[in-house]
Design a protein around this motif. Structure first.
Motif, mmCIF file in Angstrom:
data_model
loop_
_atom_site.group_PDB
_atom_site.id
_atom_site.type_symbol
_atom_site.label_atom_id
_atom_site.label_comp_id
_atom_site.label_asym_id
_atom_site.label_seq_id
_atom_site.Cartn_x
_atom_site.Cartn_y
_atom_site.Cartn_z
ATOM 1 N N ALA A 1 0.816 -1.220 0.000
ATOM 2 C CA ALA A 1 0.000 0.000 0.000
ATOM 3 C C ALA A 1 0.844 1.263 0.000
ATOM 4 C CB ALA A 1 -0.932 0.013 1.211
ATOM 5 N N CYS A 2 2.129 1.159 0.331
ATOM 6 C CA CYS A 2 2.957 2.365 0.322
ATOM 7 C C CYS A 2 3.209 2.861 -1.106
ATOM 8 C CB CYS A 2 4.271 2.132 1.050
ATOM 9 S SG CYS A 2 5.455 1.075 0.208
ATOM 10 N N ILE A 3 2.985 2.027 -2.109
ATOM 11 C CA ILE A 3 3.161 2.479 -3.496
ATOM 12 C C ILE A 3 2.096 3.502 -3.873
ATOM 13 C CG2 ILE A 3 3.238 1.762 -5.914
ATOM 14 C CD1 ILE A 3 4.358 -0.926 -4.963
ATOM 15 N N PRO A 4 0.782 3.201 -3.754
ATOM 16 C CA PRO A 4 -0.210 4.241 -4.053
ATOM 17 C C PRO A 4 -0.121 5.425 -3.089
ATOM 18 C CG PRO A 4 -1.283 2.303 -3.122
ATOM 19 C CD PRO A 4 0.119 1.912 -3.449
ATOM 20 N N ALA A 5 0.253 5.178 -1.828
ATOM 21 C CA ALA A 5 0.408 6.295 -0.891
ATOM 22 C C ALA A 5 1.530 7.229 -1.343
ATOM 23 C CB ALA A 5 0.695 5.765 0.510
ATOM 24 N N ALA A 6 2.614 6.658 -1.848
ATOM 25 C CA ALA A 6 3.718 7.482 -2.345
ATOM 26 C C ALA A 6 3.317 8.252 -3.597
ATOM 27 C CB ALA A 6 4.934 6.602 -2.641
ATOM 28 N N ILE A 7 2.535 7.620 -4.468
ATOM 29 C CA ILE A 7 2.058 8.319 -5.662
ATOM 30 C C ILE A 7 1.191 9.513 -5.268
ATOM 31 C CG2 ILE A 7 0.593 8.100 -7.712
ATOM 32 C CD1 ILE A 7 1.528 5.204 -7.942
ATOM 33 N N LEU A 8 0.324 9.312 -4.269
ATOM 34 C CA LEU A 8 -0.516 10.411 -3.799
ATOM 35 C C LEU A 8 0.323 11.568 -3.280
ATOM 36 C CD1 LEU A 8 -3.225 11.688 -2.900
ATOM 37 C CD2 LEU A 8 -2.992 10.397 -0.769
#
Length: 367
Positions: free
Chosen positions: A291-298
Motif C-alpha cells: 500500500a505504500c506504493i499508491p500512498a507514495a504516488i498520492l
C-alpha cells in the motif's frame, strides 16, 4: 472475495478523504483571493497532466517508497528508526564514491556496485545505532536522529574537501560515471529504471514479512516481545537485522537520488526531505509494504502539483503547504480509523523512549 471487497472499501475511503481535503484546500485558496478553479486545474495538471508530469511524479515516488519500506521493516520488529536522512546521505556518499572512482567500462557493473555500496552505507549507520541500543542501552530513536545531524556535516565537509570536483568552486562532487547511473526508462523524462527496483523491493518486503520465518519473528518481536522471547525468539538479534535492512533500504534511496539525477553528482541537501516524507507515506499506507506504493504516488502528486501551482499562479507556498497538509492528514485519519496504525505506532515510540526511572538511574550513575 471478502479481502478484495475490504481492500476496495479502504481504497475508496482514502480517495474520498483525499478529494474532500483537496476541495477544502482549494476553497481556502479561493478565499485568500487566488483563482480556485485555476489552482485546482494546475495542481492536477502538475501531478498527472502529461507524460512529463507523470514521469516527474513517479520519479519522486522512488525515494518515498524506499524510505517507507525502511520504516516498515524497522517498526514491524518494534524498532524506531527516524534517522533516514543520515542513512540516505550515507548511501548517497558511498554510491558517489563508487560511481566516480570504480572503473566500469561500458557495462552496468558500476551501477550494481554503486547500489550495493549505497545499501551498505545506510546499513552501517543503522547497524551502529542497533549496536548502541543492544550493548549500551541507547534508544535507536535518539541515536539515529543524532547520526542524521552528523551525516549532514560529514557530507558538507566531503563535497567541499576530499570529494570536491577538481577546478570547481561549487560545493559538489564530480559526476559519477555513465556506467554507474540508472538508465532512463522513458526518453526525455526524469523517470529511470530505479522505479522498477522500488516496486520490486516493495513486493519482496511484503512477501518476506508475511511468508518467511524472519518476517514472523519480526512481527512477533514487534507485537509482543515477551511472548516472542518465551517461544525462543532472540528479539535483540531480530531487531539488529531489521535495523540493518532498514538502513540498507534508506541507503538505496539516497543512492538513487544521485545515480538518477540530471548531473549525477553529490550536493548539499541531496536527501530532499524524503527521510521524513517517507515515514508519512508508511503511515498513510497503514505500514503495509504494498500500500505504500499508491500512498507514495498520492504524496508525490500533491508535491508536484503544488509546486506547479506555486510557480504558475504565484500562490504562496504557505497556502500550497496547507493544501498538502490537509490531504495527508485526511488520508492518514481515514487509515487510522480503519486500522489504528497511528495509535499503535505512537505506543511503540512511547515504549522506545527512556522513562523517568531510567533517566534518574543514569543520572545517579554519572554522579
Amino acid at each position: 472475495m471478502k479481502s478484495a471487497s475490504t481492500a476496495l472499501r479502504q481504497l475508496l475511503s482514502s480517495v474520498f478523504a483525499a478529494a474532500a481535503a483537496l476541495a477544502v484546500g482549494i476553497v481556502c485558496i479561493g478565499l485568500s483571493g487566488f483563482p480556485a478553479k485555476a489552482s485546482l486545474r494546475t495542481m492536477l495538471v502538475g501531478a498527472a497532466g502529461s507524460s512529463q508530469a507523470w514521469a516527474a511524479t513517479l520519479n519522486e515516488v522512488v525515494p518515498l517508497v524506499l524510505v517507507a519500506l525502511a520504516w516498515i521493516v524497522a517498526i514491524r520488529a518494534g524498532r524506531i528508526n527516524i534517522g533516514f536522512q543520515g542513512q540516505m546521505l550515507g548511501g548517497a556518499m558511498c554510491a558517489t564514491v563508487v560511481g566516480i572512482y570504480l572503473p566500469t567500462g561500458g557495462s552496468h557493473v558500476g551501477l550494481v556496485a554503486a547500489v550495493i555500496a549505497s545499501s551498505l552505507g545506510g546499513a552501517v549507520l543503522s547497524g551502529l545505532a542497533a549496536a548502541l541500543a543492544h550493548w549500551r542501552g541507547v534508544p535507536e530513536i535518539i541515536s539515529t536522529l543524532l547520526m542524521s545531524f552528523m551525516m549532514v556535516q560529514v557530507v558538507a565537509w566531503a563535497i567541499r574537501g576530499p570529494l570536491n570536483e577538481p577546478h570547481q568552486s561549487l560545493p559538489q562532487t564530480s559526476p559519477v560515471r555513465s556506467g554507474a547511473r540508472w538508465p532512463t526508462l522513458i526518453s526525455e523524462t526524469p523517470l529511470h529504471y530505479d522505479i522498477l527496483l522500488s516496486i520490486g523491493l516493495a513486493c519482496v518486503v511484503a512477501w518476506a514479512l508475511r511468508s518467511t520465518t524472519f518476517g514472523w519473528r519480526a512481527r512477533m518481536s514487534g507485537d509482543n516481545p515477551e511472548a516472542a522471547q518465551h517461544v525462543g525468539i532472540n528479539t535483540s538479534t531480530v531487531g539488529i537485522v531489521a535495523m540493518l535492512l532498514s538502513g540498507g533500504l534508506a541507503g538505496i534511496a539516497g543512492g538513487s537520488l544521485v545515480l538518477s539525477s540530471l548531473l549525477g553528482n553529490l550536493v548539499d541537501g541531496v536527501d530532499g526531505g524524503f527521510g521524513l516524507e517517507g515515514i508519512a507515506v508508511a503511515l498513510l499506507a497503514g505500514n503495509s509494504a504494498i500500500a505504500c506504493i499508491p500512498a507514495a504516488i498520492l504524496l508525490a502528486g500533491v508535491d508536484q502539483g503544488g509546486a506547479l501551482t506555486e510557480a504558475n499562479l504565484a500562490v504562496p507556498s504557505a497556502l500550497v503547504g496547507i493544501v498538502q497538509g490537509l490531504v495527508i492528514v485526511a488520508v492518514a485519519a481515514a487509515a487510522n480509523l480503519r486500522t489504528g496504525v497511528i495509535r499503535r505506532t505512537w505506543l511503540t515510540i512511547r515504549d522506545a523512549l527512556p522513562n523517568r526511572a531510567t533517566v534518574r538511574s543514569a543520572r545517579e550513575v554519572t554522579q
